[in-house]
Design a protein around this motif. Structure first.
Motif, mmCIF file in Angstrom:
data_model
loop_
_atom_site.group_PDB
_atom_site.id
_atom_site.type_symbol
_atom_site.label_atom_id
_atom_site.label_comp_id
_atom_site.label_asym_id
_atom_site.label_seq_id
_atom_site.Cartn_x
_atom_site.Cartn_y
_atom_site.Cartn_z
ATOM 1 N N PRO A 197 0.823 -1.210 0.000
ATOM 2 C CA PRO A 197 0.000 0.000 0.000
ATOM 3 C C PRO A 197 0.856 1.260 0.000
ATOM 4 C CG PRO A 197 -0.905 -1.612 1.515
ATOM 5 C CD PRO A 197 0.416 -2.163 1.057
ATOM 6 N N ALA A 198 0.555 2.159 -0.929
ATOM 7 C CA ALA A 198 1.395 3.341 -1.110
ATOM 8 C C ALA A 198 0.587 4.466 -1.742
ATOM 9 C CB ALA A 198 2.604 3.000 -1.985
ATOM 10 N N VAL A 199 1.192 5.649 -1.751
ATOM 11 C CA VAL A 199 0.601 6.837 -2.380
ATOM 12 C C VAL A 199 1.370 7.132 -3.659
ATOM 13 C CG1 VAL A 199 0.208 9.319 -2.157
ATOM 14 C CG2 VAL A 199 -0.147 7.828 -0.184
ATOM 15 N N LEU A 200 0.645 7.332 -4.754
ATOM 16 C CA LEU A 200 1.243 7.785 -6.002
ATOM 17 C C LEU A 200 0.771 9.210 -6.228
ATOM 18 C CD1 LEU A 200 2.868 7.037 -8.598
ATOM 19 C CD2 LEU A 200 0.646 6.485 -9.643
ATOM 20 N N GLU A 201 1.711 10.145 -6.210
ATOM 21 C CA GLU A 201 1.308 11.540 -6.365
ATOM 22 C C GLU A 201 2.044 12.195 -7.537
ATOM 23 O OE1 GLU A 201 3.876 14.050 -3.178
ATOM 24 O OE2 GLU A 201 2.272 12.840 -2.299
ATOM 25 N N LYS A 202 1.321 13.053 -8.239
ATOM 26 C CA LYS A 202 1.893 13.742 -9.379
ATOM 27 C C LYS A 202 3.046 14.635 -8.930
ATOM 28 C CE LYS A 202 -1.858 13.841 -12.739
ATOM 29 N NZ LYS A 202 -2.733 14.674 -13.594
ATOM 30 N N ALA A 203 4.115 14.602 -9.703
ATOM 31 C CA ALA A 203 5.261 15.459 -9.398
ATOM 32 C C ALA A 203 4.888 16.916 -9.635
ATOM 33 C CB ALA A 203 6.450 15.066 -10.265
ATOM 34 N N ILE A 204 5.336 17.778 -8.732
ATOM 35 C CA ILE A 204 5.107 19.221 -8.846
ATOM 36 C C ILE A 204 6.370 19.867 -9.389
ATOM 37 C CG2 ILE A 204 4.768 21.323 -7.455
ATOM 38 C CD1 ILE A 204 2.959 19.680 -5.625
ATOM 39 N N ASP A 205 6.180 20.871 -10.229
ATOM 40 C CA ASP A 205 7.317 21.625 -10.760
ATOM 41 C C ASP A 205 7.823 22.544 -9.645
ATOM 42 O OD1 ASP A 205 9.199 22.703 -12.406
ATOM 43 O OD2 ASP A 205 7.802 23.908 -13.593
ATOM 44 N N ILE A 206 8.742 22.028 -8.841
ATOM 45 C CA ILE A 206 9.130 22.690 -7.594
ATOM 46 C C ILE A 206 10.156 23.802 -7.845
ATOM 47 C CG2 ILE A 206 10.174 22.366 -5.321
ATOM 48 C CD1 ILE A 206 9.288 19.395 -5.553
ATOM 49 N N ARG A 207 9.853 24.980 -7.307
ATOM 50 C CA ARG A 207 10.832 26.080 -7.322
ATOM 51 C C ARG A 207 11.612 26.116 -6.023
ATOM 52 N NH1 ARG A 207 10.716 31.777 -6.298
ATOM 53 N NH2 ARG A 207 8.469 31.771 -5.898
ATOM 54 N N LYS A 208 10.935 25.915 -4.898
ATOM 55 C CA LYS A 208 11.584 25.882 -3.587
ATOM 56 C C LYS A 208 10.880 24.861 -2.706
ATOM 57 C CE LYS A 208 13.038 30.783 -3.295
ATOM 58 N NZ LYS A 208 14.473 30.666 -3.110
ATOM 59 N N GLU A 209 11.643 24.285 -1.769
ATOM 60 C CA GLU A 209 11.064 23.440 -0.726
ATOM 61 C C GLU A 209 11.212 24.186 0.592
ATOM 62 O OE1 GLU A 209 11.585 19.247 -0.725
ATOM 63 O OE2 GLU A 209 12.467 19.241 -2.738
ATOM 64 N N ILE A 210 10.100 24.322 1.281
ATOM 65 C CA ILE A 210 10.018 25.130 2.490
ATOM 66 C C ILE A 210 9.582 24.254 3.666
ATOM 67 C CG2 ILE A 210 8.915 27.148 3.568
ATOM 68 C CD1 ILE A 210 10.621 27.876 1.155
ATOM 69 N N ALA A 211 10.101 24.520 4.848
ATOM 70 C CA ALA A 211 9.611 23.864 6.063
ATOM 71 C C ALA A 211 9.165 24.929 7.055
ATOM 72 C CB ALA A 211 10.688 22.988 6.688
ATOM 73 N N GLN A 212 7.992 24.725 7.615
ATOM 74 C CA GLN A 212 7.429 25.643 8.602
ATOM 75 C C GLN A 212 7.205 24.901 9.911
ATOM 76 O OE1 GLN A 212 6.022 29.251 8.475
ATOM 77 N NE2 GLN A 212 6.571 28.576 10.525
ATOM 78 N N MET A 213 7.930 25.292 10.953
ATOM 79 C CA MET A 213 7.745 24.706 12.276
ATOM 80 C C MET A 213 6.631 25.458 13.005
ATOM 81 S SD MET A 213 10.115 22.291 12.554
ATOM 82 C CE MET A 213 9.922 21.994 14.299
ATOM 83 N N VAL A 214 5.706 24.705 13.601
ATOM 84 C CA VAL A 214 4.588 25.292 14.348
ATOM 85 C C VAL A 214 4.502 24.621 15.714
ATOM 86 C CG1 VAL A 214 2.132 25.836 14.356
ATOM 87 C CG2 VAL A 214 3.339 25.612 12.173
ATOM 88 N N ALA A 215 4.419 25.437 16.751
ATOM 89 C CA ALA A 215 4.194 24.940 18.111
ATOM 90 C C ALA A 215 2.759 25.239 18.506
ATOM 91 C CB ALA A 215 5.158 25.615 19.085
#
Length: 404
Positions: A197-215
């Motif tokens: 069992p897995a997820v197949l997701e369409k590739a996105i034309d990525i310009r940047k990868e961002i991470a947002q930490m939330v507390a």
């Protein structure tokens, strides 16, 4: 019954002060017993931050030589995936948290039902640890994410691939640190996918990868760290280095923060969350994945922010006010990864040269063995100048090599 506490005198000799039982009980009653499931580098850094708080720390991990083993008050050797082991570990504690998602959630649910505080709540962990349920959660709450379909096995993947390539195939459970993810560009890549069992997701034309930490606190208050920009090793699919703050315009910043808050608030759970997002070339923002714990994308906060991600999680678990997430200075964090071609007892080539770099902070995780692609440490550099950050990060990548 009276208790004694040792005190060092001016001469260096020890004297023992008699404490009334009531005072002894008061001092130690204020100490909370908090358990950490997993003893890797995240647990290690969480324990380093615990020194500032009235807490007795407990770690459950199968490896007695793990990075966190010697820093906790009480270490238990055991399997974090086993129901009885996790339940027995947690039943006499005040609260528990995780440093990896692959834990026994059923045991945590039973502990929560008996009044133990779990960070994050087991229902959240059950959703996030399964990438299928995680993607369906985003869909249910209308959170923007890449188009996807669920594949039960390799035969279903072959049927679905025509409508999705180029795509990313992510195994439902068990993936971590780049493992359990396959990029499928063409038909010939399909056999690299997962027969599970897995997820197949369409590739996105990525310009940047961002991470947002939330507390998020017990009463629902939130605090956001400045988002970071992440750059990945294309071969290992591991975070290579990250820049804080991310170079994004104000409108995109608002989108990132609003989407990350929507992800977290719908969990209805206190805790610390790392929301990973894609920014495409059209300026749209999509959620990739969420980690319900301290995370690699927040390591720079130890030196570069007033309240680190590890400090923040202790505040949440001990039910204290949330910390200040502001940056002291812009920063860059470099992951130190096991060098190709080396496996065995680790030796750090170039360590002395890196330690000479001004405003560079070295963290080695105490792992005794290195192997290609293994996370062995990180270095954070702070500076007002972006070019200085980039220059020093590239220098560190060349110099500091875990070898055997």
């Amino acid at each position: 019954m009276a208790r004694y506490i040792a005190e060092t005198g001016d001469s260096g000799s020890l004297t023992f002060l008699l404490l009334p039982q009531t005072l002894y009980t008061f001092i130690f009653a204020t100490m909370q017993n908090i358990g950490i499931l997993g003893g890797g580098q995240l647990g290690r850094m969480l324990l380093q931050a615990a020194a500032n708080y009235p807490v007795i720390t407990h770690v459950l991990e199968n490896d007695a030589d793990c990075p966190a083993a010697h820093l906790c008050h009480h270490f238990t050797k055991g399997d974090i995936r086993d129901f009885d082991t996790v339940y027995s570990f947690g039943k006499n504690l005040d609260a528990l948290t995780i440093e990896i998602e692959n834990v026994n959630v059923d045991a945590l649910e039973k502990l929560e039902a008996e009044g133990k505080r779990i960070y994050p709540r087991p229902a959240v962990l059950k959703t996030i640890k399964n990438k299928i349920l995680q993607k369906q959660y985003y869909q249910l709450h209308e959170i923007p994410t890449a188009d996807f379909t669920i594949t039960a096995d390799l035969s279903e993947l072959k049927k679905a691939a025509a409508d999705y390539l180029p795509a990313v195939h992510k195994i439902g459970e068990g993936g971590y640190d780049g493992k359990g993810v396959q990029l499928l560009q063409h038909d010939k890549d399909i056999d690299k996918g997962f027969d599970a069992p897995a997820v197949l997701e369409k590739a996105i034309d990525i310009r940047k990868e961002i991470a947002q930490m939330v507390a998020i606190s017990e009463n629902g208050e939130t605090a956001l760290y400045p988002p970071v920009e992440m750059l990945f090793d294309p071969d290992l699919n591991l975070l290579d280095y990250q820049l804080c703050p991310a170079e994004i315009d104000e409108k995109t910043l608002w989108k990132v923060e609003a989407i990350a808050l929507s992800v977290v608030k719908n969990f209805k759970s206190p805790g610390l969350f790392a929301v990973e997002l894609f920014l495409d070339n059209a300026g749209e923002v999509y959620v990739n994945e969420t980690a319900p714990r301290v995370h690699n994308s927040g390591h720079h906060t130890i030196e570069a922010h007033y309240s680190s991600q590890f400090d923040m999680l202790w505040r949440i678990m001990l039910q204290y006010p949330l910390g200040n997430t502001d940056a002291i200075l812009p920063s860059i964090m470099v992951n130190i990864i096991g060098a190709e071609g080396y496996s065995g007892d680790v030796k750090y080539e170039g360590l002395e040269e890196v330690l000479k770099i001004e405003n560079a902070f070295v963290h080695l995780y105490g792992k005794l063995q290195t192997k290609p692609g293994r996370k062995m440490g990180h270095v954070t550099v702070m500076s007002k100048e972006k070019q200085e950050l980039l220059f020093q990060s590239n220098k560190i990548k060349r110099l500091l090599l875990p070898k055997s």
